[in-house]
Design an enzyme around this catalytic site. Structure first.
Site, PDB file in Angstrom:
ATOM      1  CD  GLU A   1     -46.393 104.093 -62.384  1.00 59.96           C
ATOM      2  OE1 GLU A   1     -47.284 103.259 -62.620  1.00 59.96           O
ATOM      3  OE2 GLU A   1     -45.926 104.847 -63.241  1.00 59.96           O
TER       4      GLU A   1
ATOM      5  CB  VAL B   1     -33.217  98.585 -68.753  1.00 56.49           C
ATOM      6  CG1 VAL B   1     -32.385  99.756 -69.242  1.00 56.49           C
ATOM      7  CG2 VAL B   1     -33.252  97.481 -69.805  1.00 56.49           C
TER       8      VAL B   1
ATOM      9  CG  HIS C   1     -42.749 100.391 -63.482  1.00 61.42           C
ATOM     10  ND1 HIS C   1     -44.127 100.367 -63.519  1.00 61.42           N
ATOM     11  CD2 HIS C   1     -42.377 101.439 -64.244  1.00 61.42           C
ATOM     12  CE1 HIS C   1     -44.570 101.359 -64.275  1.00 61.42           C
ATOM     13  NE2 HIS C   1     -43.526 102.023 -64.726  1.00 61.42           N
TER      14      HIS C   1
END
Length: 270
Positions: A186, A214, A155
């Protein structure tokens, strides 16, 4: 004649376990990841009353509405724990890094009235955590061929360099897995890092996988989507075949064992 002894009731310390996740609205992936981790941790600490909560209020509300699932936010779970009279609380987050969500959780716990709180590390925190995770990843992708590579999507954070991801990649290289690359949605390192690594090697096929607990929205859209900006599209435009591995880290028993290890170590701290 002996005096009758007075027996005073002894209050036993009440112990609890709180597992905290960001949450997800992808039911199938949740059952294989978050639910699996919670079940494993619950079995690992049978002497502690079990609680769970999500840090995302938006996802909690969405899942309650769409599925009727009785899921609590992390702050709701903490209030329930305080009302239950828990004296000793073990908290294990399923976060990957000590990022914004993990720091917010710490701040929330600092305002609690619970006597003793033991806080387990996220997945990637210390150097030995990176080594444990690298070994787990090497096992997951043990069948990747010499002319293949793995591109892992984390992430990340848009405000700073995601050094922990680069350190994980370097740890994999030290272990001899120089064909597993790590970048983030990001911040840096982004997809450009993957492109650079691939162009310097003789690679035929690239496995695309989420480096996330997940396999949710980021995995399905940003990683594997049909949009021209997805990692899949970018890498295929470079001339590589792609193979999708849309499984969250929580599906791996090896990864779940790391979370249990962190919780066990936190319980031993006095």
């Amino acid at each position: 004649m002996s005096k009758e002894s007075t027996v005073r009731p002894v209050k036993c310390e009440k112990k609890g376990l709180l597992v905290v996740s960001f949450g997800t609205s992808y039911k199938e992936s949740r059952e294989k990841t978050i639910d699996a981790i919670e079940s494993d941790l619950k079995r690992a600490f049978p002497g502690r009353e079990f609680f769970s909560g999500w840090t995302s209020h938006m996802l909690t509300t969405k899942v309650r509405k769409n599925e009727g699932l009785d899921v609590s936010t992390a702050d709701e779970a903490l209030r329930n724990i305080e009302q239950s009279g828990i004296d000793d609380l073990l908290v294990q987050p399923t976060h990957l890094t000590d990022g914004m969500e993990n720091r917010r959780l710490r701040e929330m716990l600092e305002g609690s009235s619970i006597k003793t709180i033991r806080f387990g590390r996220p997945l990637l925190y210390r150097d030995d955590d990176l080594a444990d995770t690298a070994r787990a990843l090497a096992y997951i992708f043990r069948n990747v061929g010499e002319d293949e590579a793995v591109a892992l999507m984390g992430h990340g954070s848009p405000k700073k360099e995601n050094t922990v991801y680069l350190k994980l990649e370097e740890t994999l290289k030290v272990m001899g897995r120089e064909n597993i690359f790590v970048a983030t949605v990001e911040g840096k390192p982004g997809i450009g890092h993957i492109q650079e690594e691939l162009s310097s090697r003789r690679i035929r096929r690239v496995w695309l996988a989420p480096l996330m607990l997940v396999a949710g929205d980021y995995a399905i859209n940003d990683l594997a989507g049909e949009d021209e900006a997805s990692w899949r599209s970018v890498i295929e435009k470079m001339g590589y075949e792609t193979e999708l591995y849309l499984h969250g880290l929580g599906e791996s028993e090896e990864i779940r064992k790391i979370y249990i290890k962190h919780a066990q170590e936190a319980e031993c701290i006095r």
